[in-house]
Each structure stands twice: as C-alpha cells, then as structure tokens.
Design a protein around this motif. Structure first.
Motif, short mmCIF file in Angstrom:
data_model
loop_
_atom_site.label_atom_id
_atom_site.label_comp_id
_atom_site.label_asym_id
_atom_site.label_seq_id
_atom_site.Cartn_x
_atom_site.Cartn_y
_atom_site.Cartn_z
N CYS A 110 -4.28 -4.12 -1.18
CA CYS A 110 -3.29 -5.15 -2.05
C CYS A 110 -2.74 -4.19 -3.27
CB CYS A 110 -4.33 -6.05 -2.63
SG CYS A 110 -5.12 -7.06 -1.32
N ARG A 111 -3.21 -3.53 -3.80
CA ARG A 111 -2.60 -2.81 -4.98
C ARG A 111 -1.37 -1.83 -4.28
NH1 ARG A 111 -5.35 -2.56 -9.77
NH2 ARG A 111 -7.61 -3.20 -9.59
N THR A 112 -1.55 -1.30 -3.31
CA THR A 112 -0.51 -0.40 -2.86
C THR A 112 0.76 -1.28 -2.25
OG1 THR A 112 -1.96 1.17 -1.94
CG2 THR A 112 0.17 1.21 -0.81
N ALA A 113 0.43 -2.42 -1.59
CA ALA A 113 1.50 -3.25 -1.13
C ALA A 113 2.23 -4.07 -2.23
CB ALA A 113 0.87 -4.29 -0.01
N LEU A 114 1.50 -4.52 -3.47
CA LEU A 114 2.05 -4.97 -4.56
C LEU A 114 2.81 -4.04 -5.37
CD1 LEU A 114 -0.78 -7.32 -6.02
CD2 LEU A 114 1.35 -7.90 -5.06
N GLU A 115 2.17 -2.92 -5.60
CA GLU A 115 3.08 -1.92 -6.70
C GLU A 115 4.16 -1.06 -6.04
OE1 GLU A 115 -0.18 0.51 -8.46
OE2 GLU A 115 -1.24 -1.42 -9.05
N LYS A 116 4.08 -0.73 -4.66
CA LYS A 116 5.09 0.10 -4.07
C LYS A 116 5.90 -0.24 -3.20
CE LYS A 116 1.71 3.75 -5.29
NZ LYS A 116 0.87 5.18 -4.55
N PHE A 117 5.89 -1.49 -2.63
CA PHE A 117 6.56 -1.84 -1.38
C PHE A 117 7.80 -2.69 -2.06
CE2 PHE A 117 6.13 -0.55 2.76
CZ PHE A 117 6.81 -1.32 3.56
N SER A 118 8.77 -2.69 -1.15
CA SER A 118 10.01 -3.58 -1.58
C SER A 118 10.22 -4.60 -0.39
CB SER A 118 11.51 -2.72 -1.55
OG SER A 118 11.44 -2.28 -0.10
N ASN A 119 10.33 -5.77 -0.89
CA ASN A 119 10.67 -6.89 0.05
C ASN A 119 11.40 -6.49 1.09
OD1 ASN A 119 8.90 -8.42 -1.34
ND2 ASN A 119 10.46 -9.20 -2.82
N GLN A 120 12.29 -5.90 0.99
CA GLN A 120 13.41 -5.79 2.14
C GLN A 120 12.91 -4.74 3.41
OE1 GLN A 120 16.60 -3.78 -0.07
NE2 GLN A 120 15.93 -1.48 0.65
N HIS A 121 11.54 -4.16 2.97
CA HIS A 121 11.14 -3.42 4.01
C HIS A 121 9.60 -3.78 4.32
CE1 HIS A 121 14.08 -0.20 2.83
NE2 HIS A 121 14.22 -0.19 4.08
N GLN A 122 9.56 -5.23 4.26
CA GLN A 122 8.18 -5.89 4.59
C GLN A 122 7.94 -5.92 5.85
OE1 GLN A 122 6.28 -7.28 2.19
NE2 GLN A 122 4.67 -7.58 3.36
N THR A 123 8.83 -5.78 6.85
CA THR A 123 8.39 -5.54 8.23
C THR A 123 7.65 -4.41 8.59
OG1 THR A 123 10.77 -4.38 8.48
CG2 THR A 123 10.71 -6.78 9.13
N PRO A 187 10.28 6.46 1.22
CA PRO A 187 9.21 5.86 0.32
C PRO A 187 8.26 4.44 0.82
CG PRO A 187 11.31 6.08 -0.87
CD PRO A 187 11.73 6.14 0.57
N ASN A 188 8.92 3.78 1.49
CA ASN A 188 8.20 2.68 2.15
C ASN A 188 7.49 3.00 3.09
OD1 ASN A 188 9.47 0.48 0.38
ND2 ASN A 188 11.31 1.13 1.24
N VAL A 189 7.94 3.89 4.08
CA VAL A 189 7.16 4.31 5.09
C VAL A 189 5.75 5.00 4.51
CG1 VAL A 189 6.83 5.95 7.01
CG2 VAL A 189 9.04 4.49 6.90
N MET A 190 6.06 5.85 3.53
CA MET A 190 4.74 6.43 2.94
C MET A 190 3.92 5.45 2.63
SD MET A 190 5.20 9.61 3.86
CE MET A 190 3.72 10.14 3.04
N THR A 191 4.31 4.36 1.78
CA THR A 191 3.13 3.30 1.45
C THR A 191 2.87 2.58 2.48
OG1 THR A 191 4.70 2.96 -0.55
CG2 THR A 191 3.16 1.00 0.13
N ALA A 192 3.48 2.34 3.51
CA ALA A 192 2.79 1.85 4.66
C ALA A 192 1.60 2.70 5.54
CB ALA A 192 3.96 1.38 5.74
N MET A 193 1.98 3.86 5.30
CA MET A 193 1.12 4.88 5.92
C MET A 193 -0.20 4.86 5.20
SD MET A 193 3.19 8.18 7.45
CE MET A 193 4.04 8.21 8.62
#
Length: 243
Positions: A110-123, A187-193
C-alpha cells in the motif's frame, strides 16, 4: 486441533489458556487475510482511502502479535508445557511472527503504490492482480490447515509456492518488456516490481506456516527440507506419543 487433545488436562484453567491462544492466532490470521485482500484490491484499483486503512490497521496486527507472544510466555512460565503442548506453543509463536510479516508486506504494498506510482501507469499494478489473488488464496488455505491440522491439505498449500514463484517470474518478464519498450516507464516499473516482490514473499511466509503445522503434528522440524522429499518424509514420520 482435537487430535492434539488440548482439553485433556486436569486443570480447566490450563485448557482454557491453550484454547485461548489457539483462538487468538486464528483471529489474527483472519485480520491479516483481510489486510492482504484489501491491499491487493487497493493496489489494483488505485484506491488511496483503502490503502490508507490497511496502513493504519497494521498497528492492530502488531499489537496482536505482542499479545499472543505474551500469553505464550505466561503459559511456558506457569505451566512448563511438554510434548504436544510445547509444540503447540512453539508453533503458535512462530506462526504469529510470520503472520505479522505478511501484514508488513501488505502495508508495504500500500505504501509503495500510494507514494511512488502515477495514475497514468496504473495498468502496471493491475498486471499483479492474479499473483496477488493467488497468495490471498494460499493464506486462506493455510489458516484452514492450521485450524484443522490437515497434513494433506498442508502439503497442497506448500506446493503452491512453486506456482507463485513461476507466476512472479512471468510478471517480472512482463514488466521488463514494458521498461525496454518505453524507458519512461522505468520508475513505475521498478515500483511495480517492489509490489510484486512483496507479494511473492507472502507465498514464502505461507510455506513457512505449513512447516510449523507439520512440526506441530509430526514432532519433527521440516524446515529446509527439499520439497520433492517432503511428502515422503511426512508419511514416514510417526507422530510422537502424547504425554
């Protein structure tokens, strides 16, 4: 847990204490299962409010771990348990530690998804839905194994971790493809990982809980045993006599 003869003691208070810690660990498991379910849902749907609720509730999980540990310590100090009673207490102490860590992984997701992820790459996070649901089912099933001490079901749950590992590897390959095709997604891929890795670790925690159940029922430590040999070893080990 009737086959452990929890209610066999002359002291009704002792019986009540053992039954209490058993119920507490199952209650904690239910809370952790809800935390994980909500974390995966919040991640997939980008639900910031639900994610914050999971983060806030992590303190409840921590408090339950401390409370159960204290209750187990009191039983050891007062009752000096032996045989199956001691195995029960040790299995509970180890299990609540793993449950607390699963709660931490839900909090991390939850913290990772909230703090580091942009909505445009939610997929990218949505691509983790199947992996997340797989670990939720594993956690649900291992709690059932813990409640009923079902070795056969425990072996099935234990084996599921290999499937989770393969699914995780597939997700990583997919995310790497995104990154190579469009470096702006790095950046978003790293967050997803990071989220995928947290989910994969939950499968490992569930597998550990299976091992604690095997120890509780069979009286032998099955940690670090090759998974291919596990079923044979379990069938070869006769449960120790109750004392």
């Amino acid at each position: 847990m009737d086959n452990l003869n929890i209610n066999k003691h002359i002291s009704a208070q002792y019986n009540a204490e053992l039954e209490s810690v058993r119920n507490q660990v199952l209650t904690m498991g239910g809370l952790v299962e809800k935390q994980l379910t909500d974390a995966i849902k919040a991640m997939n749907k980008g639900d910031a409010e639900l994610a914050q609720t999971v983060i806030d509730n992590d303190q409840k999980v921590n408090a339950m771990e401390v409370s159960i540990d204290e209750a187990c310590t009191q039983i050891i100090a007062k009752r000096q348990p032996t045989a199956s009673d001691l195995r029960l207490i040790m299995a509970i102490i180890r299990t609540v530690s793993e449950l607390e860590r699963i709660g931490d992984e839900a909090d991390k997701i939850c913290r990772t998804a909230l703090e580091k992820f942009s909505n445009q790459h939610q997929t990218l996070l949505v691509s983790l839905e199947s992996l997340g649901n797989h670990t939720i089912q594993m956690l649900h099933d291992v709690l059932d194994v813990l409640a009923r001490l079902d070795i056969e079901q425990g072996i099935q749950v234990y084996r599921e971790d290999k499937k989770v590992d393969r699914e995780y590897e597939g997700v990583v390959r997919q995310l790497m493809t995104y990154m190579m095709e469009d470096p702006r997604t790095i950046p978003n891929v790293m967050t997803a990982m990071l989220c995928a890795r947290a989910i994969e670790r939950i499968g490992d925690r569930v597998q550990n809980i299976c091992e604690f159940v095997f120890y509780l029922v069979k009286g032998k430590d099955f940690r670090h045993v090759d998974s291919e040999s596990l079923e044979k070893l379990l069938s070869d080990v006769t449960p120790p006599a109750q004392k």
